[in-house]
Scaffold this motif. Structure first.
Motif, PDB file in Angstrom:
ATOM      1  N   PRO A 159       0.826  -1.210   0.000  1.00 42.21           N
ATOM      2  CA  PRO A 159       0.000   0.000   0.000  1.00 42.21           C
ATOM      3  C   PRO A 159       0.863   1.264   0.000  1.00 42.21           C
ATOM      4  N   ALA A 160       0.438   2.236  -0.785  1.00 39.60           N
ATOM      5  CA  ALA A 160       1.176   3.487  -0.915  1.00 39.60           C
ATOM      6  C   ALA A 160       0.198   4.647  -0.705  1.00 39.60           C
ATOM      7  N   PRO A 161       0.705   5.851  -0.541  1.00 40.15           N
ATOM      8  CA  PRO A 161      -0.177   7.001  -0.301  1.00 40.15           C
ATOM      9  C   PRO A 161      -1.130   7.271  -1.468  1.00 40.15           C
ATOM     10  N   GLN A 162      -2.251   7.858  -1.161  1.00 38.15           N
ATOM     11  CA  GLN A 162      -3.257   8.311  -2.111  1.00 38.15           C
ATOM     12  C   GLN A 162      -3.828   7.170  -2.948  1.00 38.15           C
ATOM     13  N   GLY A 163      -4.020   6.016  -2.321  1.00 36.98           N
ATOM     14  CA  GLY A 163      -4.684   4.909  -2.972  1.00 36.98           C
ATOM     15  C   GLY A 163      -3.854   4.136  -3.989  1.00 36.98           C
ATOM     16  N   ARG A 164      -2.600   4.453  -4.080  1.00 41.33           N
ATOM     17  CA  ARG A 164      -1.756   3.729  -5.040  1.00 41.33           C
ATOM     18  C   ARG A 164      -1.175   2.474  -4.402  1.00 41.33           C
ATOM     19  N   GLY A 165      -0.500   1.687  -5.210  1.00 41.59           N
ATOM     20  CA  GLY A 165       0.191   0.510  -4.700  1.00 41.59           C
ATOM     21  C   GLY A 165       1.563   0.407  -5.333  1.00 41.59           C
ATOM     22  N   TYR A 166       2.577   0.204  -4.497  1.00 43.72           N
ATOM     23  CA  TYR A 166       3.925   0.016  -5.019  1.00 43.72           C
ATOM     24  C   TYR A 166       4.168  -1.477  -5.209  1.00 43.72           C
ATOM     25  N   ARG A 167       4.800  -1.821  -6.316  1.00 41.61           N
ATOM     26  CA  ARG A 167       5.070  -3.225  -6.618  1.00 41.61           C
ATOM     27  C   ARG A 167       6.353  -3.670  -5.927  1.00 41.61           C
ATOM     28  N   ILE A 168       6.275  -4.819  -5.291  1.00 43.62           N
ATOM     29  CA  ILE A 168       7.444  -5.444  -4.664  1.00 43.62           C
ATOM     30  C   ILE A 168       7.739  -6.712  -5.436  1.00 43.62           C
ATOM     31  N   ARG A 169       8.975  -6.869  -5.864  1.00 43.76           N
ATOM     32  CA  ARG A 169       9.386  -8.080  -6.565  1.00 43.76           C
ATOM     33  C   ARG A 169      10.214  -8.931  -5.619  1.00 43.76           C
ATOM     34  N   LYS A 170       9.653 -10.053  -5.197  1.00 38.09           N
ATOM     35  CA  LYS A 170      10.385 -10.985  -4.338  1.00 38.09           C
ATOM     36  C   LYS A 170      11.135 -11.936  -5.256  1.00 38.09           C
ATOM     37  N   ARG A 171      12.442 -11.790  -5.295  1.00 36.88           N
ATOM     38  CA  ARG A 171      13.251 -12.514  -6.258  1.00 36.88           C
ATOM     39  C   ARG A 171      13.685 -13.871  -5.719  1.00 36.88           C
ATOM     40  N   SER A 172      13.944 -14.782  -6.638  1.00 45.79           N
ATOM     41  CA  SER A 172      14.518 -16.075  -6.281  1.00 45.79           C
ATOM     42  C   SER A 172      15.608 -16.391  -7.291  1.00 45.79           C
ATOM     43  N   ASN A 173      16.342 -17.476  -7.067  1.00 47.78           N
ATOM     44  CA  ASN A 173      17.444 -17.786  -7.969  1.00 47.78           C
ATOM     45  C   ASN A 173      17.630 -19.279  -8.123  1.00 47.78           C
ATOM     46  N   HIS A 174      18.413 -19.652  -9.127  1.00 49.71           N
ATOM     47  CA  HIS A 174      18.827 -21.027  -9.368  1.00 49.71           C
ATOM     48  C   HIS A 174      20.350 -21.070  -9.260  1.00 49.71           C
ATOM     49  N   VAL A 175      20.874 -22.060  -8.535  1.00 47.15           N
ATOM     50  CA  VAL A 175      22.321 -22.212  -8.390  1.00 47.15           C
ATOM     51  C   VAL A 175      22.715 -23.570  -8.964  1.00 47.15           C
ATOM     52  N   THR A 176      23.748 -23.579  -9.793  1.00 47.93           N
ATOM     53  CA  THR A 176      24.294 -24.812 -10.351  1.00 47.93           C
ATOM     54  C   THR A 176      25.747 -24.919  -9.913  1.00 47.93           C
ATOM     55  N   LEU A 177      26.100 -26.056  -9.325  1.00 44.78           N
ATOM     56  CA  LEU A 177      27.441 -26.261  -8.777  1.00 44.78           C
ATOM     57  C   LEU A 177      28.041 -27.514  -9.405  1.00 44.78           C
ATOM     58  N   ILE A 178      29.254 -27.393  -9.942  1.00 47.05           N
ATOM     59  CA  ILE A 178      29.964 -28.530 -10.537  1.00 47.05           C
ATOM     60  C   ILE A 178      31.269 -28.735  -9.784  1.00 47.05           C
ATOM     61  N   VAL A 179      31.462 -29.961  -9.307  1.00 45.68           N
ATOM     62  CA  VAL A 179      32.662 -30.332  -8.564  1.00 45.68           C
ATOM     63  C   VAL A 179      33.463 -31.295  -9.424  1.00 45.68           C
ATOM     64  N   ASP A 180      34.787 -31.116  -9.452  1.00 46.82           N
ATOM     65  CA  ASP A 180      35.644 -31.978 -10.262  1.00 46.82           C
ATOM     66  C   ASP A 180      36.906 -32.297  -9.472  1.00 46.82           C
ATOM     67  N   SER A 181      37.613 -33.335  -9.902  1.00 47.49           N
ATOM     68  CA  SER A 181      38.850 -33.719  -9.219  1.00 47.49           C
ATOM     69  C   SER A 181      40.043 -33.293 -10.054  1.00 47.49           C
ATOM     70  N   LYS A 182      41.075 -32.785  -9.383  1.00 47.38           N
ATOM     71  CA  LYS A 182      42.294 -32.370 -10.074  1.00 47.38           C
ATOM     72  C   LYS A 182      43.196 -33.566 -10.360  1.00 47.38           C
ATOM     73  N   ASN A 183      43.022 -34.621  -9.595  1.00 49.04           N
ATOM     74  CA  ASN A 183      43.871 -35.808  -9.720  1.00 49.04           C
ATOM     75  C   ASN A 183      43.289 -36.720 -10.790  1.00 49.04           C
TER      76      ASN A 183
END
Length: 120
Positions: A90-114
């Protein structure tokens, strides 16, 4: 031999997650776990669980070998934007402010040096 672990729709903004991910990119797995354990951010807990999952995936692929002997390291870790939940505040004078609740994707790759190459 590399192993992959993915975290989808994590309810943290990608910008905050990238701050934590940049700390462990290219590090050895043992050092990365120590860094995440002592990082004072909420995203560090989620990335630590993801890293442990990637290590277990690697152990499943390579039965009979231990991660300590093969010098596992974080080969690649990427953070991408996920879905956004759009809410109105809710915002002043009857308006509404938009809130963007963000999310993410994480990709992890593990490798061996040996890596042992066999030449015949």
């Amino acid at each position: 031999m590399e192993a992959v672990a993915k975290l989808n729709n994590c309810p943290t903004s990608p910008r905050k997650m990238r701050l934590v991910v940049d700390l462990i990119r290219g590090e050895r797995v043992e050092k990365a776990l120590h860094i995440l354990k002592f990082t004072n951010k909420e995203a560090a807990i989620r990335v630590e669980k993801l890293l442990l999952s990637a290590i277990k995936n690697w152990e499943t692929k390579n039965e009979g070998s231990r991660p300590e002997e093969n010098q596992l390291y974080v080969k690649t870790i990427m953070v991408g934007g996920g879905r956004q939940l759009k809410r109105l505040r809710p915002a002043p004078q009857g308006r509404g402010y938009r809130i963007r609740k963000r999310s993410n994707h994480v990709t992890l790759i593990v490798d061996s040096k040996n890596v042992e190459t066999q030449t015949n």
